[in-house]
Write a protein that holds these residues in place. Structure first.
Motif, PDB file in Angstrom:
ATOM      1  N   HIS A  32      90.695  29.781 -10.490  1.00 49.56           N
ATOM      2  CA  HIS A  32      90.958  29.586 -11.912  1.00 49.56           C
ATOM      3  C   HIS A  32      91.526  30.865 -12.508  1.00 49.56           C
ATOM      4  CE1 HIS A  32      88.807  25.797 -12.007  1.00 49.56           C
ATOM      5  NE2 HIS A  32      87.680  26.375 -11.600  1.00 49.56           N
ATOM      6  N   TYR A  52      91.854  33.344 -22.329  1.00 50.51           N
ATOM      7  CA  TYR A  52      91.306  33.142 -23.680  1.00 50.51           C
ATOM      8  C   TYR A  52      91.426  34.417 -24.491  1.00 50.51           C
ATOM      9  CZ  TYR A  52      87.543  33.354 -27.166  1.00 50.51           C
ATOM     10  OH  TYR A  52      86.819  33.567 -28.305  1.00 50.51           O
ATOM     11  N   GLY A 105      86.369  26.163 -14.774  1.00 54.73           N
ATOM     12  CA  GLY A 105      87.240  27.158 -15.379  1.00 54.73           C
ATOM     13  C   GLY A 105      87.330  27.031 -16.889  1.00 54.73           C
ATOM     14  N   GLN A 106      86.438  26.233 -17.492  1.00 54.46           N
ATOM     15  CA  GLN A 106      86.473  26.010 -18.935  1.00 54.46           C
ATOM     16  C   GLN A 106      85.567  26.994 -19.660  1.00 54.46           C
ATOM     17  OE1 GLN A 106      88.559  23.620 -20.444  1.00 54.46           O
ATOM     18  NE2 GLN A 106      89.331  23.666 -18.328  1.00 54.46           N
ATOM     19  N   ARG A 107      86.031  27.430 -20.837  1.00 55.06           N
ATOM     20  CA  ARG A 107      85.202  28.292 -21.689  1.00 55.06           C
ATOM     21  C   ARG A 107      84.179  27.432 -22.401  1.00 55.06           C
ATOM     22  NH1 ARG A 107      85.741  29.495 -26.998  1.00 55.06           N
ATOM     23  NH2 ARG A 107      87.834  28.582 -27.012  1.00 55.06           N
ATOM     24  N   TRP A 146      82.003  31.230 -19.318  1.00 57.75           N
ATOM     25  CA  TRP A 146      82.851  30.286 -18.596  1.00 57.75           C
ATOM     26  C   TRP A 146      82.041  29.489 -17.590  1.00 57.75           C
ATOM     27  CZ3 TRP A 146      88.079  30.466 -19.937  1.00 57.75           C
ATOM     28  CH2 TRP A 146      88.484  31.623 -20.622  1.00 57.75           C
ATOM     29  N   ASP A 147      82.421  28.227 -17.424  1.00 57.20           N
ATOM     30  CA  ASP A 147      81.907  27.400 -16.338  1.00 57.20           C
ATOM     31  C   ASP A 147      82.771  27.681 -15.111  1.00 57.20           C
ATOM     32  OD1 ASP A 147      81.990  24.962 -14.559  1.00 57.20           O
ATOM     33  OD2 ASP A 147      80.414  24.343 -15.919  1.00 57.20           O
ATOM     34  N   TYR A 204      78.203  30.432 -13.609  1.00 60.86           N
ATOM     35  CA  TYR A 204      78.778  30.854 -14.886  1.00 60.86           C
ATOM     36  C   TYR A 204      79.252  32.302 -14.800  1.00 60.86           C
ATOM     37  CZ  TYR A 204      76.389  26.660 -16.452  1.00 60.86           C
ATOM     38  OH  TYR A 204      75.968  25.369 -16.583  1.00 60.86           O
ATOM     39  N   LEU A 240      91.348  32.542 -16.096  1.00 60.58           N
ATOM     40  CA  LEU A 240      90.562  32.403 -17.319  1.00 60.58           C
ATOM     41  C   LEU A 240      91.324  33.070 -18.463  1.00 60.58           C
ATOM     42  CD1 LEU A 240      87.060  33.238 -15.790  1.00 60.58           C
ATOM     43  CD2 LEU A 240      88.260  31.038 -15.868  1.00 60.58           C
TER      44      LEU A 240
END
Length: 332
Positions: free
Chosen positions: A271, A275, A309-311, A304-305, A291, A273
């Motif tokens: 991923h 953001y 790969g999600q915040r 993050w997960d 995490y 990341l």
């Protein structure tokens, strides 16, 4: 502050250390740190002590106490302290500094037991996970990665991937078999750490080249770290991103038409990341490796997960750039 199963701490340039409720994204405690910026932090494995690296002092705080004053100050470095790490039994601390030294501290005695003279500004360090090995891995501004026997204050081996290109961060895998190093050009270098002990020759230590790859091409790598299960490698960068990698091996048939098989190593991006809007300086994995927390000059921290790969959450409250993060959510 009540005892919590999750200890999340951030700090940086606004002269505050902030402790967070990770589930609610709320700050539960603020400790003023007025002397300097905070460069790095580490939590003891029992969660009770927070080591804070500044310029040039290292301070220890009681995580569950109420005092704003440290329980111990470790003085000895003459310049910015760039890294700090506890041993697993939290009896000792290792620190590195721009004063070209690495120091080994006895936490209970509050004193420095060893000084390793590096000859160049030390940017980062990692303690070998097997305490019986008595090894520290360091990297420096001249581009050198060294393995030290801290007890005898000796360099056991060293490599220089690219001369005079600073290595910013190093990490060692949880099984102690791989060492990774990231440089100012966005390149990653992975080595096998080979330790051979025999009655005849004594102990020999070698850093054997394994793979190298461009992780953040042309941008500075600020931090590298393994997940606790050893499955992921995280890199932080001046390109405003952090990345998650998986080191891979596959068996291929050697060229030439023979039946010989060889193992080919590689690095697979899991991923990116994206953001943060400025440099990402530091990161920390949860104990289950599910995490990751990142911090940035944009004053924010993010959770993050790892699998998606999600915040999941963001943490706001610092007035200036956040340079470092420490996380301990271990339950055993």
């Amino acid at each position: 502050m009540e005892e919590s199963p999750v200890i999340l701490v951030t700090a940086g340039y606004d002269h505050t250390i902030r402790m967070w409720d990770a589930l609610k994204s709320t700050c539960t405690r603020t400790i003023p740190y007025t002397e300097t910026q905070v460069n790095r932090m580490a939590l003891s494995s029992d969660k009770h002590y927070l080591a804070v690296a500044g310029n040039p002092r290292v301070s220890l705080y009681d995580v569950f106490g109420t005092s704003e004053q440290p329980v111990l100050n470790l003085d000895g470095h003459k310049a910015n302290v760039t890294a700090v790490e506890f041993t697993q039994d939290y009896k000792f601390l290792a620190t590195s500094s721009e004063d070209k030294t690495i120091r080994w501290w006895d936490v209970y005695a509050g004193s420095c037991k060893r000084v390793l003279e590096n000859g160049s500004m030390v940017n980062d360090l990692a303690i070998h996970p097997d305490s019986r090995q008595e090894l520290i891995i360091s990297c420096d501004q001249k581009g050198c990665v060294r393995v030290w026997g801290w007890k005898r204050q000796e360099v056991l081996c060293q490599v220089v991937p690219i001369p005079d290109v600073a290595i910013r961060s190093v990490a060692i895998s949880p099984n102690g078999q791989l060492v990774v190093a990231g440089n100012n050009l966005g390149q990653m270098f992975v080595y096998r750490l080979i330790i051979d002990s025999s009655p005849q020759t004594g102990r020999t230590v070698e850093l054997e080249p394994y793979i190298s790859f461009d992780a953040h091409e042309g941008y500075r790598i600020t931090r590298v770290l393994f997940s606790f299960n050893g499955f992921y490698l995280a890199t932080c960068s001046s390109d405003h991103t952090a990345k998650l990698w998986r080191l891979t091996e596959r068996v291929i048939t050697a060229s030439g038409g023979g039946r010989e098989e060889v193992v080919q190593a590689g690095a697979e991006i899991v991923h990116t990341l994206a953001y943060h809007t400025r440099w990402v300086w530091d990161a920390a994995f949860s104990s289950d490796s599910g995490y990751l927390v990142t911090v940035s000059s944009d004053t924010r921290a993010a959770l993050w997960d790892v699998s998606s790969g999600q915040r999941i959450r963001e943490f706001r409250g610092h007035g200036k750039g956040v340079m470092c993060v420490a996380l301990n959510d271990a339950t055993g």
